[in-house]
Enzyme design. Structure first.
Site, PDB file in Angstrom:
ATOM      1  N   HIS A  71      -4.225   9.995   4.146  1.00 48.42           N
ATOM      2  CA  HIS A  71      -4.983  10.724   5.150  1.00 48.42           C
ATOM      3  C   HIS A  71      -4.060  11.693   5.874  1.00 48.42           C
ATOM      4  O   HIS A  71      -2.920  11.360   6.207  1.00 48.42           O
ATOM      5  CB  HIS A  71      -5.577   9.766   6.188  1.00 48.42           C
ATOM      6  CG  HIS A  71      -6.962   9.333   5.874  1.00 48.42           C
ATOM      7  ND1 HIS A  71      -8.051  10.176   6.005  1.00 48.42           N
ATOM      8  CD2 HIS A  71      -7.462   8.170   5.433  1.00 48.42           C
ATOM      9  CE1 HIS A  71      -9.146   9.527   5.666  1.00 48.42           C
ATOM     10  NE2 HIS A  71      -8.812   8.301   5.301  1.00 48.42           N
ATOM     11  N   THR A 111       7.337   4.637  -2.344  1.00 46.67           N
ATOM     12  CA  THR A 111       6.985   6.019  -2.012  1.00 46.67           C
ATOM     13  C   THR A 111       7.852   7.035  -2.753  1.00 46.67           C
ATOM     14  O   THR A 111       7.628   8.229  -2.655  1.00 46.67           O
ATOM     15  CB  THR A 111       7.122   6.264  -0.500  1.00 46.67           C
ATOM     16  OG1 THR A 111       8.456   5.961  -0.096  1.00 46.67           O
ATOM     17  CG2 THR A 111       6.133   5.405   0.286  1.00 46.67           C
ATOM     18  N   LYS A 112       8.868   6.532  -3.486  1.00 50.39           N
ATOM     19  CA  LYS A 112       9.736   7.402  -4.293  1.00 50.39           C
ATOM     20  C   LYS A 112       9.808   6.832  -5.702  1.00 50.39           C
ATOM     21  O   LYS A 112       9.674   5.627  -5.903  1.00 50.39           O
ATOM     22  CB  LYS A 112      11.134   7.489  -3.681  1.00 50.39           C
ATOM     23  CG  LYS A 112      11.127   8.196  -2.341  1.00 50.39           C
ATOM     24  CD  LYS A 112      12.526   8.381  -1.809  1.00 50.39           C
ATOM     25  CE  LYS A 112      12.457   9.137  -0.480  1.00 50.39           C
ATOM     26  NZ  LYS A 112      13.783   9.277   0.132  1.00 50.39           N
ATOM     27  N   ALA A 166       7.343  -8.520  -4.036  1.00 51.72           N
ATOM     28  CA  ALA A 166       6.217  -8.698  -3.132  1.00 51.72           C
ATOM     29  C   ALA A 166       6.446  -7.968  -1.809  1.00 51.72           C
ATOM     30  O   ALA A 166       7.561  -7.904  -1.308  1.00 51.72           O
ATOM     31  CB  ALA A 166       5.996 -10.186  -2.865  1.00 51.72           C
TER      32      ALA A 166
END
Length: 199
Positions: free
Chosen positions: A107, A159-160, A154
């Site tokens: 978002h 994000t990369k 876990a």
């Protein structure tokens, strides 16, 4: 010994597959979809052979040009949520634990005067989960690629991009171990995947 629960899930998975097959872009032989929570954008979803989608999974493609591809032999755990704006590709024989979230978007939040729910969704990068990888419980993959035969611990947030044959953990996920093809064994690395000297 096969339990009643296993039989029920097997039957339910086959029934949902029969019901959804005409609406999906592709559904391969032997694939099962067990009691999904929600599936949207069916004609943008391709599921290859022998895929198992466990109960309460939410699959959604939210753009006319988007596409979700799940390759043969993959097993999605309970309550997985995959939201696609443009492209998510899950390779062959991938295993996800329960409550895994995979998305190629976020978002928008730049306008501080507008509630985030009313801001546009932004594409941040195509997602690829490489063949043979395993995502542990509560893993989030957001706009990143994961290589082949990787282990994502876990509660990690990816994000990369993660290269092939790596173990990554944490939030944000960092590589802690990588398979060395010269020594034919797993070795510790720094957070960038560079091998550390053996002790």
């Amino acid at each position: 010994m096969i339990s009643f629960f296993d039989l029920k899930n097997s039957f339910s998975g086959r029934m949902w597959a029969i019901l959804l097959k005409p609406f999906l872009k592709n559904l391969g032989a032997g694939s099962r979809i067990v009691c999904p929570l929600k599936i949207k954008g069916l004609n943008k979803i391709s599921i290859n052979e022998s895929v198992i989608i466990n109960p309460l999974v939410w699959l959604q493609v939210g753009h006319p040009e988007g596409h979700l591809q799940i390759d043969s032999g993959t097993v999605l755990g309970h309550m997985n949520h995959i939201f696609v704006l443009r492209s998510v590709h899950i390779g062959k024989n991938v295993l996800t634990a329960d409550k895994v979230y995979i998305s190629d978007n976020l978002h928008g939040y730049e306008d501080v005067l507008t509630p985030i729910i009313h801001q546009p969704i932004k594409q941040i990068g195509s997602v690829v989960i490489g063949d043979g990888s395993w995502l542990g419980e509560n893993v989030c993959v957001i706009g990143a690629k994961i290589g082949k035969n990787c282990v994502i611990g876990a509660n990690s947030v990816v994000t990369k991009d993660i290269p092939d044959y790596c173990v990554a953990v944490g939030s944000p996920a960092k590589i802690i171990k990588r398979y060395c093809t010269i020594n034919n064994k797993w070795l510790k690395t720094d957070k960038n995947g560079v091998f550390l000297e053996e002790k």
